[in-house]
Design a protein around this motif. Structure first.
Motif: not given
Length: 180
Positions: A9, A22-23, A31-32, A135
């Motif tokens: 990150f 976080f992608a 993902h997130n 991620d």
């Protein structure tokens, strides 16, 4: 073994990711993107428990995991199957979105049944999207590979871990996360 943690990150933020959660650049949905909703990357110093997850064709060796709200868990994930598999922590809606992206990866040749073409994950798959698959809440593994995910769970959420390779989720490659 590849370590997936908060450093991903931080590095992403330094290079100017489009999504704050976080992608990979241009990567969305699967993902997130809902970091606070599903938790956040954890630090090894906060880990008090390790959970081993084995991926086979097309199932996980655990159908459910139980974690405490706020707990940081170290997952050791191994792909013992003959196909590429994913371990991805998210909500059912996040997995549904991500399945579309994984289909796009197959259509563009970045993902094969038993192989990940990492160089192809850098290419534009439409609308500026790439699928670097780096991620912190997810790992994509070729047969025989293993990886580590360190994750801090939220206090309350409806979560599951799943493989979003086309057809795998639908065939039952999904497990529930029960928060206590």
């Amino acid at each position: 073994m590849r370590r997936v943690s908060v450093s991903t990150f931080i590095l992403g933020a330094l290079v100017g990711l489009q999504s704050p959660a976080f992608a990979g650049a241009g990567h969305s949905g699967g993902h997130n993107d809902g970091a606070s909703e599903i938790g956040a990357p954890g630090e090894i110093s906060d880990v008090r428990r390790t959970i081993r997850i084995t991926m086979e064709d097309n199932f996980y060796d655990k159908e459910k995991i139980i974690v405490r709200g706020g707990e940081t868990v170290r997952f050791l994930i191994e792909n013992k199957g003959e196909f590429v598999h994913e371990f991805n922590i998210g909500t059912a809606a996040m997995h549904a979105d991500h399945q579309e992206e994984m289909m796009m990866m197959m259509e563009h040749g970045a993902l094969e049944v038993d192989k990940i073409n990492m160089d192809m994950m850098e290419m534009d798959m439409g609308n500026g999207k790439t699928m670097k698959h780096n991620d912190p809440n997810s790992v994509l593994l070729e047969p025989g590979d293993s990886a580590e995910v360190i994750w801090t769970f939220p206090k309350d959420a409806e979560l599951e871990y799943a493989c979003n390779v086309p057809g795998h989720y639908e065939s039952g490659m999904v497990g529930k996360v029960r928060l206590q």
